[in-house]
Design a protein around this motif. Structure first.
Motif, PDB file in Angstrom:
ATOM      1  N   GLN A  75       0.833  -1.205   0.000  1.00 12.28           N
ATOM      2  CA  GLN A  75       0.000   0.000   0.000  1.00 12.28           C
ATOM      3  C   GLN A  75       0.868   1.256   0.000  1.00 12.28           C
ATOM      4  OE1 GLN A  75      -2.040   1.258   3.584  1.00 12.28           O
ATOM      5  NE2 GLN A  75      -3.896   1.680   2.443  1.00 12.28           N
ATOM      6  N   ALA A  76       1.941   1.239   0.819  1.00 10.17           N
ATOM      7  CA  ALA A  76       2.838   2.386   0.882  1.00 10.17           C
ATOM      8  C   ALA A  76       3.522   2.622  -0.468  1.00 10.17           C
ATOM      9  CB  ALA A  76       3.893   2.174   1.966  1.00 10.17           C
ATOM     10  N   ILE A  77       3.881   1.559  -1.163  1.00  9.98           N
ATOM     11  CA  ILE A  77       4.527   1.692  -2.473  1.00  9.98           C
ATOM     12  C   ILE A  77       3.563   2.289  -3.491  1.00  9.98           C
ATOM     13  CG2 ILE A  77       5.468   0.365  -4.406  1.00  9.98           C
ATOM     14  CD1 ILE A  77       6.711  -1.542  -2.320  1.00  9.98           C
ATOM     15  N   ILE A  78       2.317   1.842  -3.465  1.00 10.55           N
ATOM     16  CA  ILE A  78       1.306   2.384  -4.384  1.00 10.55           C
ATOM     17  C   ILE A  78       1.075   3.864  -4.101  1.00 10.55           C
ATOM     18  CG2 ILE A  78      -1.118   2.257  -5.081  1.00 10.55           C
ATOM     19  CD1 ILE A  78      -0.964  -0.776  -4.551  1.00 10.55           C
ATOM     20  N   ILE A  79       0.976   4.210  -2.827  1.00 12.36           N
ATOM     21  CA  ILE A  79       0.792   5.616  -2.446  1.00 12.36           C
ATOM     22  C   ILE A  79       1.950   6.461  -2.957  1.00 12.36           C
ATOM     23  CG2 ILE A  79       0.788   7.205  -0.473  1.00 12.36           C
ATOM     24  CD1 ILE A  79      -0.880   5.147   1.041  1.00 12.36           C
ATOM     25  N   LEU A  80       3.160   5.943  -2.825  1.00  9.45           N
ATOM     26  CA  LEU A  80       4.342   6.667  -3.280  1.00  9.45           C
ATOM     27  C   LEU A  80       4.251   6.981  -4.769  1.00  9.45           C
ATOM     28  CD1 LEU A  80       7.176   7.665  -2.370  1.00  9.45           C
ATOM     29  CD2 LEU A  80       8.052   5.448  -3.074  1.00  9.45           C
ATOM     30  N   LEU A  81       3.835   6.010  -5.577  1.00 10.35           N
ATOM     31  CA  LEU A  81       3.710   6.223  -7.017  1.00 10.35           C
ATOM     32  C   LEU A  81       2.614   7.236  -7.337  1.00 10.35           C
ATOM     33  CD1 LEU A  81       4.049   2.505  -8.207  1.00 10.35           C
ATOM     34  CD2 LEU A  81       5.793   4.298  -8.323  1.00 10.35           C
ATOM     35  N   ILE A  82       1.509   7.162  -6.611  1.00 10.47           N
ATOM     36  CA  ILE A  82       0.414   8.108  -6.836  1.00 10.47           C
ATOM     37  C   ILE A  82       0.840   9.522  -6.466  1.00 10.47           C
ATOM     38  CG2 ILE A  82      -1.935   8.759  -6.175  1.00 10.47           C
ATOM     39  CD1 ILE A  82      -2.479   5.772  -5.702  1.00 10.47           C
ATOM     40  N   VAL A  83       1.580   9.664  -5.363  1.00 11.38           N
ATOM     41  CA  VAL A  83       2.049  10.991  -4.952  1.00 11.38           C
ATOM     42  C   VAL A  83       2.950  11.594  -6.026  1.00 11.38           C
ATOM     43  CG1 VAL A  83       3.553  12.197  -3.314  1.00 11.38           C
ATOM     44  CG2 VAL A  83       1.777  10.668  -2.479  1.00 11.38           C
ATOM     45  N   GLY A  84       3.774  10.768  -6.687  1.00 15.45           N
ATOM     46  CA  GLY A  84       4.591  11.268  -7.792  1.00 15.45           C
ATOM     47  C   GLY A  84       3.727  11.872  -8.886  1.00 15.45           C
ATOM     48  N   PRO A 260     -10.281   6.364   2.161  1.00 15.74           N
ATOM     49  CA  PRO A 260      -8.982   5.686   2.081  1.00 15.74           C
ATOM     50  C   PRO A 260      -7.959   6.513   1.310  1.00 15.74           C
ATOM     51  CG  PRO A 260     -10.760   4.138   1.685  1.00 15.74           C
ATOM     52  CD  PRO A 260     -11.394   5.491   1.756  1.00 15.74           C
ATOM     53  N   ALA A 261      -6.699   6.387   1.710  1.00 16.93           N
ATOM     54  CA  ALA A 261      -5.640   7.241   1.171  1.00 16.93           C
ATOM     55  C   ALA A 261      -5.509   7.120  -0.345  1.00 16.93           C
ATOM     56  CB  ALA A 261      -4.314   6.903   1.844  1.00 16.93           C
ATOM     57  N   ILE A 262      -5.528   5.897  -0.874  1.00 17.67           N
ATOM     58  CA  ILE A 262      -5.286   5.712  -2.309  1.00 17.67           C
ATOM     59  C   ILE A 262      -6.364   6.381  -3.167  1.00 17.67           C
ATOM     60  CG2 ILE A 262      -5.188   3.972  -4.149  1.00 17.67           C
ATOM     61  CD1 ILE A 262      -3.581   2.204  -2.237  1.00 17.67           C
ATOM     62  N   PRO A 263      -7.661   6.113  -2.945  1.00 17.44           N
ATOM     63  CA  PRO A 263      -8.663   6.824  -3.759  1.00 17.44           C
ATOM     64  C   PRO A 263      -8.651   8.330  -3.516  1.00 17.44           C
ATOM     65  CG  PRO A 263      -9.722   5.451  -2.093  1.00 17.44           C
ATOM     66  CD  PRO A 263      -8.295   5.075  -2.115  1.00 17.44           C
ATOM     67  N   GLY A 264      -8.349   8.761  -2.280  1.00 15.93           N
ATOM     68  CA  GLY A 264      -8.291  10.194  -1.984  1.00 15.93           C
ATOM     69  C   GLY A 264      -7.206  10.885  -2.788  1.00 15.93           C
ATOM     70  N   LEU A 265      -6.030  10.272  -2.857  1.00 18.33           N
ATOM     71  CA  LEU A 265      -4.918  10.861  -3.613  1.00 18.33           C
ATOM     72  C   LEU A 265      -5.166  10.782  -5.121  1.00 18.33           C
ATOM     73  CD1 LEU A 265      -1.919   9.470  -1.537  1.00 18.33           C
ATOM     74  CD2 LEU A 265      -2.652  11.854  -1.681  1.00 18.33           C
ATOM     75  N   ILE A 266      -5.833   9.717  -5.578  1.00 19.62           N
ATOM     76  CA  ILE A 266      -6.172   9.614  -6.999  1.00 19.62           C
ATOM     77  C   ILE A 266      -7.133  10.732  -7.393  1.00 19.62           C
ATOM     78  CG2 ILE A 266      -7.426   8.220  -8.696  1.00 19.62           C
ATOM     79  CD1 ILE A 266      -6.215   5.742  -7.394  1.00 19.62           C
ATOM     80  N   ILE A 267      -8.122  10.994  -6.546  1.00 22.40           N
ATOM     81  CA  ILE A 267      -9.064  12.085  -6.824  1.00 22.40           C
ATOM     82  C   ILE A 267      -8.319  13.422  -6.875  1.00 22.40           C
ATOM     83  CG2 ILE A 267     -11.015  13.397  -5.883  1.00 22.40           C
ATOM     84  CD1 ILE A 267     -12.076  10.716  -4.770  1.00 22.40           C
ATOM     85  N   GLY A 268      -7.374  13.619  -5.933  1.00 24.79           N
ATOM     86  CA  GLY A 268      -6.574  14.842  -5.946  1.00 24.79           C
ATOM     87  C   GLY A 268      -5.768  14.976  -7.233  1.00 24.79           C
ATOM     88  N   THR A 269      -5.225  13.858  -7.731  1.00 22.91           N
ATOM     89  CA  THR A 269      -4.461  13.858  -8.979  1.00 22.91           C
ATOM     90  C   THR A 269      -5.371  14.196 -10.163  1.00 22.91           C
ATOM     91  OG1 THR A 269      -2.978  12.165  -8.082  1.00 22.91           O
ATOM     92  CG2 THR A 269      -2.970  12.472 -10.466  1.00 22.91           C
ATOM     93  N   LEU A 270      -6.570  13.600 -10.207  1.00 27.71           N
ATOM     94  CA  LEU A 270      -7.512  13.864 -11.295  1.00 27.71           C
ATOM     95  C   LEU A 270      -7.988  15.310 -11.282  1.00 27.71           C
ATOM     96  CD1 LEU A 270      -9.655  10.586 -11.137  1.00 27.71           C
ATOM     97  CD2 LEU A 270      -7.894  11.178 -12.821  1.00 27.71           C
ATOM     98  N   LEU A 271      -8.216  15.868 -10.097  1.00 29.62           N
ATOM     99  CA  LEU A 271      -8.608  17.282  -9.996  1.00 29.62           C
ATOM    100  C   LEU A 271      -7.512  18.187 -10.531  1.00 29.62           C
ATOM    101  CD1 LEU A 271     -10.310  17.366  -6.457  1.00 29.62           C
ATOM    102  CD2 LEU A 271     -11.426  17.618  -8.676  1.00 29.62           C
ATOM    103  N   GLY A 272      -6.256  17.841 -10.219  1.00 31.60           N
ATOM    104  CA  GLY A 272      -5.145  18.613 -10.750  1.00 31.60           C
ATOM    105  C   GLY A 272      -5.103  18.576 -12.265  1.00 31.60           C
TER     106      GLY A 272
END
Length: 474
Positions: A75-84, A260-272
């Protein structure tokens, strides 16, 4: 084929393998100046040879240990890639530049480090995530502070101090829930007990940041340079409206609402990406490329270009490979029982309250170094020392506090640890550079040891409470 009898790892085996790992890392990082990837892999290979040819383990058993350890941090590795990807889209969309642009209007050098620590503390205690804090507001604060003339490594230290205050104290944090679960106490007893070590360490850290800030407060701010930075930012985007700040606010709100962190960060990426296309005039192709390889700034101002040229999924691949090398080695060390053998040997010398707390803290730090994962650094010592604290007549919250004051807090200071690798990649600063300035993280273990030595804040175990704890553990 004759099956060899499996032996239990001895203290000598543990010292040999862990000593080799630390030795080759030290030589490679300090003398040779190379990254930790291959040295970590060599440490794992050496440990694997010892496990197979001396202890009688099969490759299948070692592979199970490696895969189990890696899967626990996937999960941490996936989050790291999404944050990039998120960083890339937030730069091309103007979100990060907007935070820098408007932040330069309200923050001054004299109060900046204290303000940075407080802001990151508020965000992290609200979200329970040091990673989200550093990956969103932390990046903007790094840019603002750099424009004010404050060294990046000092700013990163303040960001990490604030981020890990919340990671340690927030009831939403995974480590804050994990530590009491391993020790055998409840969440809010654990949080209340941590105040004894957390508040002094936090106040001292704020005072130190305040003194450092005085050094920059006396300097004359070059308003013309700040104006040039703002002009360069404004010229590179169609708009830097404060309304763009609603995107990071939305991500933080989602975390608070327990999305959950992963969908939350994905939504943030899509909004960007959405804002980049419809407000900044970027093409869909450009957004996809930035999410993959990162944003390259062409503002014409070297400082701004250096600040904004970052992000993208590819920027995190080196960090992911570092984590995989570290976790593979850690999985072998755990599977063969070498870490447990070392901890049991340490426990023999742990006399009295101070000795037991010190043994816990140093075992957690050692596990962070060897296994490269803060969760394992909580789980393993927590399991091994729980009975020892009870025999010493100490309440389990003493153990849970020691776990957090060491395993959680020191994890971002180790370059090959999952947390250290994340912070280094996200803030684009080597862990060894910001380590001396992460004052809260450095002070927590020292304050915890001081409490154990003086007996202040140490709760004793009554017979009635002992029965309740046994029932809770069962």
């Amino acid at each position: 084929m004759v099956k060899r009898e499996k032996k239990q790892a001895s203290l000598g085996d543990s010292i040999l393998c862990i000593g080799f790992l630390i030795f080759i890392l030290c030589i490679s990082l300090t003398k040779l100046g190379v990254s930790a990837h291959i040295p970590l892999a060599l440490g794992g290979i050496f440990t694997g040879f010892v496990a197979v040819f001396k202890l009688g383990f099969t490759w299948k058993e070692l592979e199970e240990g490696i895969l189990s350890t890696i899967s626990s941090t996937m999960q941490a590795i996936i989050i790291l890639l999404i944050v990039g990807m998120l960083i890339g889209t937030w730069i091309i969309s103007g979100v990060v530049p907007s935070m820098i642009y408007w932040g330069l209007n309200i923050l001054s050098p004299g109060i900046f480090l204290v303000a940075t620590t407080l802001i990151c503390s508020i965000v992290s205690i609200s979200t329970g995530s040091s990673w989200t804090t550093a990956g969103t507001i932390g990046i903007a604060l790094l840019g603002i502070g750099s424009a004010l003339g404050i060294p990046k490594e000092v700013i990163a230290g303040a960001i990490i101090s604030g981020a890990y205050f919340g990671d340690k104290m927030s009831p939403l944090s995974d480590t804050t829930n994990l530590a009491p679960a391993m020790a055998g106490t409840n969440l809010f007893t654990h949080i209340k007990h941590m105040l004894y070590s957390t508040i002094p360490a936090y106040l001292i850290a704020l005072i130190i940041y305040g003194f450092i800030g005085f050094k920059y407060a006396g300097q004359t701010i070059d308003n013309s340079q700040i104006a040039q930075i703002q002009q360069a930012l404004a010229a590179s985007y169609n708009t830097l409206s404060p309304f763009l700040l609603l995107i990071p606010a939305a991500v933080i709100l989602m975390v608070i609402l327990k999305v959950p962190a992963i969908p939350g960060l994905i939504i943030g990426t899509l909004l960007g990406g959405f804002v980049a296309v419809f407000f900044q005039g970027a093409s869909f192709k450009e957004v996809l490329e930035v999410a993959q390889v990162g944003y390259t700034s062409h503002s014409g101002m070297a400082f701004v270009d250096e600040l904004l040229t970052r992000g993208g999924l590819n920027s995190m691949l080196g960090t992911v490979s570092l984590m995989l090398c570290a976790l593979a080695t850690g999985g072998i060390l755990e599977k063969t029982g070498m870490l447990e053998a070392l901890a049991n040997a340490i426990l023999k010398f742990a006399k009295g309250t101070f000795g037991l707390v010190a043994a816990t803290i140093f075992t957690c730090i050692g596990t962070n170094l060897a296994v490269a994962d803060q969760y394992l650094a909580i789980v393993m010592p927590g399991s091994m020392y729980r009975e020892a604290f009870k025999k010493q007549g100490l309440c389990p919250e003493n153990l849970s506090r020691a776990l957090e004051d060491s395993a959680t807090i020191t994890s971002p200071l180790i370059p090959w640890n999952t947390c250290g690798a994340y912070m280094s990649a996200t803030l684009a600063i080597n862990s060894f550079a910001f380590l001396p300035f992460a004052f809260f993280n450095l002070l927590c273990p020292l304050v915890s040891l001081t409490l154990a030595a003086t007996g202040f804040g140490i709760t004793k175990l009554s017979d009635e409470k002992s029965v309740k704890i046994e029932e809770s553990i069962a």
